[in-house]
Design an enzyme around this catalytic site. Structure first.
Site, short mmCIF file in Angstrom:
data_model
loop_
_atom_site.label_atom_id
_atom_site.label_comp_id
_atom_site.label_asym_id
_atom_site.label_seq_id
_atom_site.Cartn_x
_atom_site.Cartn_y
_atom_site.Cartn_z
N ASP A 82 -14.13 32.37 26.98
CA ASP A 82 -14.58 31.84 28.27
C ASP A 82 -13.66 30.69 28.72
OD1 ASP A 82 -16.37 31.56 30.41
OD2 ASP A 82 -17.56 30.03 29.35
N HIS A 83 -13.18 30.78 29.94
CA HIS A 83 -12.34 29.71 30.54
C HIS A 83 -11.07 29.41 29.74
CE1 HIS A 83 -14.88 28.62 33.87
NE2 HIS A 83 -15.93 28.63 33.07
N ALA A 210 -24.66 29.11 35.80
CA ALA A 210 -26.00 29.65 36.12
C ALA A 210 -27.14 28.82 35.52
CB ALA A 210 -26.09 31.10 35.65
N SER A 211 -26.83 27.84 34.68
CA SER A 211 -27.90 26.97 34.18
C SER A 211 -28.46 26.15 35.33
CB SER A 211 -27.34 25.99 33.13
OG SER A 211 -26.99 26.66 31.96
N THR A 233 -25.26 25.20 29.47
CA THR A 233 -26.02 23.94 29.50
C THR A 233 -27.50 24.14 29.17
OG1 THR A 233 -24.48 23.20 31.20
CG2 THR A 233 -26.49 21.92 30.96
P1 13P Z 1 -23.61 26.14 32.90
O1 13P Z 1 -23.10 24.73 32.67
O2 13P Z 1 -24.34 26.24 34.19
O3 13P Z 1 -24.42 26.61 31.75
O4 13P Z 1 -22.33 27.07 33.05
C1 13P Z 1 -21.89 27.85 32.02
C2 13P Z 1 -20.68 28.62 32.38
O5 13P Z 1 -20.44 28.94 33.53
C3 13P Z 1 -19.79 28.99 31.28
O6 13P Z 1 -18.65 29.66 31.72
#
Ligand code: 13P
Length: 284
Positions: A82-83, A210-211, A233
């Site tokens: 991720d990222h 999405a958190s 998060t």
């Molecule tokens: P949150 O901080 O909203 O959970 O985002 C997570 C996210 O987008 C990880 O790539």
């Protein structure tokens, strides 16, 4: 089963109009929790690790744990980067056994974003590893990437068409007003923009940040075509809160098997709720 890429699971989610949760994990405990949540609910699962998680836990350890889960249980599980911003780090994690990746070149100008994504896609696809890329920029902090309000860019549907046409990616992360981390007040999501993107893009769409998005808003994004929902998060907070509470109530505690148990239970509850919100339960 073995670990798989996200290709089939996202295409199925797209066809049947639900989303696969991508849960960010940090260690063995959080990986066990998200796997347990997925098993209990018969949901497909994307286990996501950011660059600092891979540095912290080790790509080989993460792959070994995820492979163990995939072998043990009969639901589809993908292990996703991720990222990631560095092509070399993606290549070495693919060698270690990751089955899906996000190349985040979203802070680069349009053309440079495209050429970096092309480089990753041509490499990853040789190993049947799926590729997600992002167009636009979300506010907030994820890992070491920080985006300030003034630098936020929402995804432009026309640019998205050109981006997808040139990039050979499997999914596209869009910026429609979500944020990494918690929101100051209620989020304002641009549903019209999402619908416009969906109208012109045929590959699965991804929602980062999405958190802390209210349930009905999250579900609306899924109705409008989001097929992968990223959550970090909302899992970290209950884990840390339960751990703090336990240690406060048991100041003498020193056994990780004891003090981590309530933390895992609190995280599990949220992970299960998210699966239900995504509509991914009982799909396998
Ligand atoms: P949150 O901080 O909203 O959970 O985002 C997570 C996210 O987008 C990880 O790539």
């Amino acid at each position: 089963m073995s670990l798989i890429s996200t290709r089939e699971m996202l295409l199925q989610a797209q066809k049947e109009n639900y989303a696969v949760p991508a849960f960010n994990i940090h260690n063995m405990e959080s990986m066990q929790v998200v796997v347990e949540a997925a098993i209990k609910n018969r949901s497909p699962l994307i286990i996501a690790a950011t660059p600092s998680t891979v540095r912290y836990a080790g790509a080989d350890y993460l792959v070994a744990m995820a492979e163990t889960a995939a072998r043990k249980y009969d639901i589809p599980i993908a292990l996703h980067l991720d990222h990631f911003e560095k092509v070399e780090e993606i290549k070495s994690a693919i060698t270690a056994g990751f089955t899906s990746c996000m190349i985040d070149a979203s802070k680069l100008p349009f053309k440079e974003n495209i050429s970096k994504v092309q480089e990753v896609a041509s490499y990853a696809h040789r190993y049947d590893v799926t590729v997600e890329a992002e167009l636009g920029k979300l506010i907030g902090m994820e890992d070491d990437i920080v985006v300030e309000e003034k630098d936020v860019i929402y995804t432009n549907p026309e640019d998205a068409v050109e981006f997808v046409r040139q990039c050979d990616i499997d999914s596209l992360a869009v910026a429609i007003g979500t944020a990494h981390g918690l929101y100051k007040g209620k989020p304002h999501l641009d549903f019209e923009r999402l619908a416009a993107i969906r109208d012109v893009i045929s590959i699965p769409l991804v929602l980062h940040g999405a958190s802390d998005v209210p349930a009905e808003m999250l579900q609306k994004t899924i109705q409008l075509g989001i097929c992968k929902v990223n959550i970090a998060t909302d899992l970290k907070i209950p884990f840390a809160n339960a751990l703090r509470k336990y240690l406060k109530e048991h100041p003498e505690a020193n056994d990780p098997r004891k003090y981590l148990t309530p933390a895992k239970a609190a995280m599990l509850e949220v992970a299960e709720d998210k699966i239900v919100l995504c509509g991914s339960q009982n799909r396998y």
